[in-house]
Motif scaffolding. Structure first.
Motif, PDB file in Angstrom:
ATOM      1  N   ALA A 400       0.949  -1.157  -0.159  1.00 55.11           N
ATOM      2  CA  ALA A 400      -0.065   0.000   0.140  1.00 55.11           C
ATOM      3  C   ALA A 400       0.700   1.237   0.040  1.00 55.11           C
ATOM      4  CB  ALA A 400      -0.836   0.060   1.107  1.00 55.11           C
ATOM      5  N   ALA A 401       1.819   1.057   0.690  1.00 54.99           N
ATOM      6  CA  ALA A 401       2.976   2.151   0.813  1.00 54.99           C
ATOM      7  C   ALA A 401       3.587   2.463  -0.634  1.00 54.99           C
ATOM      8  CB  ALA A 401       3.986   2.059   1.821  1.00 54.99           C
ATOM      9  N   ILE A 402       3.976   1.612  -1.086  1.00 60.04           N
ATOM     10  CA  ILE A 402       4.617   1.688  -2.488  1.00 60.04           C
ATOM     11  C   ILE A 402       3.522   2.319  -3.633  1.00 60.04           C
ATOM     12  CG2 ILE A 402       5.310   0.387  -4.384  1.00 60.04           C
ATOM     13  CD1 ILE A 402       6.665  -1.547  -2.390  1.00 60.04           C
ATOM     14  N   ILE A 403       2.323   1.732  -3.505  1.00 51.52           N
ATOM     15  CA  ILE A 403       1.245   2.246  -4.229  1.00 51.52           C
ATOM     16  C   ILE A 403       0.851   3.672  -4.194  1.00 51.52           C
ATOM     17  CG2 ILE A 403      -1.185   2.093  -5.409  1.00 51.52           C
ATOM     18  CD1 ILE A 403      -0.649  -0.925  -4.911  1.00 51.52           C
ATOM     19  N   TRP A 404       0.426   4.017  -2.949  1.00 52.63           N
ATOM     20  CA  TRP A 404       0.271   5.496  -2.604  1.00 52.63           C
ATOM     21  C   TRP A 404       1.532   6.466  -3.096  1.00 52.63           C
ATOM     22  CZ3 TRP A 404      -4.150   7.477  -0.158  1.00 52.63           C
ATOM     23  CH2 TRP A 404      -3.973   8.775   0.153  1.00 52.63           C
ATOM     24  N   THR A 405       3.012   5.943  -2.406  1.00 53.63           N
ATOM     25  CA  THR A 405       3.850   7.044  -2.895  1.00 53.63           C
ATOM     26  C   THR A 405       3.986   6.989  -4.521  1.00 53.63           C
ATOM     27  OG1 THR A 405       4.967   6.331  -0.926  1.00 53.63           O
ATOM     28  CG2 THR A 405       6.374   7.201  -2.272  1.00 53.63           C
ATOM     29  N   GLY A 406       3.953   5.915  -5.124  1.00 46.09           N
ATOM     30  CA  GLY A 406       4.007   5.978  -6.354  1.00 46.09           C
ATOM     31  C   GLY A 406       2.988   6.919  -7.122  1.00 46.09           C
ATOM     32  N   ALA A 407       1.763   6.828  -6.756  1.00 46.76           N
ATOM     33  CA  ALA A 407       0.493   7.635  -7.299  1.00 46.76           C
ATOM     34  C   ALA A 407       0.944   9.198  -6.787  1.00 46.76           C
ATOM     35  CB  ALA A 407      -0.591   7.418  -6.658  1.00 46.76           C
ATOM     36  N   GLY A 408       1.415   9.352  -5.830  1.00 48.89           N
ATOM     37  CA  GLY A 408       1.759  10.948  -5.737  1.00 48.89           C
ATOM     38  C   GLY A 408       2.920  11.270  -6.502  1.00 48.89           C
TER      39      GLY A 408
END
Length: 551
Positions: A400-408
């Motif tokens: 989840a952290a990887i996806i959230w950071t990547g989206a930002g």
């Protein structure tokens, strides 16, 4: 030492001040703009807004009269016609109290301009953005005198023509180099070894239940599985790479890391259709690999070592394809969604915003849903449930952290790309004055102040530029020593990489500066004529200012 472009001309060592003249291609400067400052000067004034034209002034700070270019062969050129302001000098600050002393002793009838303060050390310009496809492992002057006009030209010995940086780029690095398929370096990041150990341990535990007769040899089989799995991830990334090269998009590198691989594609696709294809080929190859492993599994005994390996590779590639098809950035499915919205709206930024917010919603869903799903499908043993729940929650949090950071990051990169065209070498360049190597610093500063220039270029006897006088070095010389310090002792030798074209802008400009880090660069026209000096600090300042503006 800062101007908005122009070609400075050498003068004799008299006390006559030069009048600025128009550049051959530029209109007369607007007399309402802000005054320019000489090399090593500071000012408490705030630079003009980007839409205000700049103008040159005489050393007294009063506007210089307009002159005819044909009637004054010794005059300097004015700033370019793009209406950009003169950027603030590199690292200068507003003086506190009384102004600092002048760069040269004041002569009768001439007011002494304020002297320098110690500037901040210019930093390397920001790197251009890269379009990276993320894939979770489980789921970027010869001086020539013509009559009646003077031209200073720069000659480069490297390839690419005048003002072009050398074509060879530094190695990107990023871990252990494994090879160069299709000319693209493949690196294995140190974090891969950590995940390889983790996969070996987890898969080895599963083998102990399926093939207990293997004993300790099960960990060798598990290590082979980890290597084979990441070989499949490499095939996934190579699919993106081949598609990018097919569309003439440069690929900086492929990196295998903790949660899979990254293909660093340095430019965006030009059309939404190409963007869709570029994103889809990765999951497609993973699906193909899953089918291949399934076909190879059919004639093999399921309870054998080959059968367990083939089954594991089939399932893992299926999971990689399914995970990457989820419609949220930075996953491949998010890029596919971005392409669709881009096609429907005609706006790439709209597609990025939509796919990024879906990616953030997806991150929350993974954080909550993955542990619940695995727990519902897990073992009934209390000890196993407790341990598996902790592991599943940890895995879900990382994903989840990887996806959230990547989206930002995708949103920030989209904003950056939107503002990059505002960075133009011609608009950020400081006017330069050519001087001989043995010219005293005080005399060089007098000439620069008289012409409104804020950069010094050291030329040889033929007028060919040899080095650039560093602004930080000028500030470090006390005023009383400047008449005895030749400019050559404060200059940095020019290399081919320190010559940039005045036509560079946006990502090309940042790429040229990043490939050859320096504090100042010689800016030349396509014809080889000196245009001025570009400070890396000015580029960085303009970059930050552009990013601060709303989209």
């Amino acid at each position: 030492m800062d101007v908005s472009g122009g070609s400075g001309q050498p003068r004799s060592g008299n006390d006559e001040s030069a009048e600025p003249r128009a550049h051959p291609t530029d209109p007369a400067a607007d007399p309402t703009g802000p005054a320019e400052r000489g090399p090593g000067e500071t000012s408490g004034e705030t630079p003009a807004a980007p839409d205000e034209p700049g103008r040159a002034t005489a050393p007294t700070g009063k506007p210089a009269p307009d002159t005819d270019a044909e009637g004054d062969p010794d005059a300097r050129s004015k700033p370019p016609s793009d209406g950009r302001p003169t950027p603030a000098p590199s690292g200068t600050s507003e003086p506190s109290g009384s102004p600092a002393p002048s760069g040269t002793p004041a002569s009768p009838g001439t007011s002494a301009p304020p002297g320098p303060q110690e500037p901040a050390e210019p930093r390397e310009p920001a790197a251009a953005p890269r379009h990276a496809a993320h894939h979770a492992g489980t789921g970027t002057p010869r001086h020539r005198t013509d009559t009646p006009r003077h031209r200073t030209e720069a000659h480069t010995d490297g390839t690419g023509g005048p003002g072009r940086p050398p074509q060879r780029r530094p190695e990107p690095g990023g871990g252990l180099l494994m090879g160069r398929p299709f000319g693209v370096p493949v690196y294995v990041a140190p974090s891969w070894f950590l995940v390889a150990i983790l996969i070996t341990w987890v898969f080895g535990g599963q083998l102990d239940r399926v093939l207990p007769e293997l004993g300790a040899a099960r960990y060798l089989v598990s290590l082979f599985f980890a290597i084979a799995f990441y070989a499949s991830v490499l095939v996934h990334e190579l699919a993106h790479t081949v598609a990018a090269l097919r569309f003439k998009l440069p690929v900086r590198r492929i990196q295998l890391q903790f949660f899979g691989g990254v293909s660093e594609i340095e430019k965006e696709a030009e059309t939404p259709g190409r963007e869709f294809v570029l994103a889809f080929v990765g999951p497609l190859l993973s699906l193909v690999l899953s089918g291949v492993f399934y076909a190879a599994l059919l004639p093999v005994e399921p309870d054998s070592v080959p059968g367990v390996l083939l089954a594991g590779l089939m399932v893992s590639n299926l999971i990689v394809a399914a995970f990457n098809l989820l419609p949220g950035l930075p996953l491949d499915g998010g890029r596919m969604l971005r392409a669709v919205v881009w096609k429907l709206t005609g706006k790439p930024m709209s597609g990025t915003i939509a796919a990024a917010w879906v990616g953030r919603a997806l991150a929350i869903a993974v954080l909550i849903g993955l542990p619940l799903l695995t727990q519902s499908l897990g073992s009934d043993a209390a000890d196993d449930v407790g341990m598996d729940t902790v592991m599943d929650a940890l895995l879900a949090a990382i994903l989840a952290a990887i996806i959230w950071t990547g989206a930002g990051n995708s949103l920030r990169m989209a904003r950056l790309r939107e503002h990059l065209p505002e960075l133009r070498a011609r608009a950020l360049t400081r006017r330069a004055v050519p001087v001989q190597a043995d010219t005293p610093l005080s005399e060089a500063l007098r000439r620069a102040n008289a012409s409104g220039a804020r950069a010094l270029v050291v030329v040889d006897a033929d007028g060919t530029p040899a080095s650039l006088v560093r602004e930080a070095a000028i500030v470090g010389v006390p005023e009383h020593r400047r008449p005895w310090v030749p400019v050559s002792t404060l200059a940095q030798d020019l290399t081919d990489g320190m010559r940039v074209s005045a036509e560079l802008s946006g990502e090309e400009l940042l790429d040229a500066l990043r490939a050859n880090p320096a504090t100042e660069y010689l800016v030349v026209e396509e014809t080889g004529e000196i245009y001025g000096v570009l400070s890396a600090a000015d580029v960085e300042r303009a970059f930050v200012k552009a990013m601060a503006r709303p989209s």
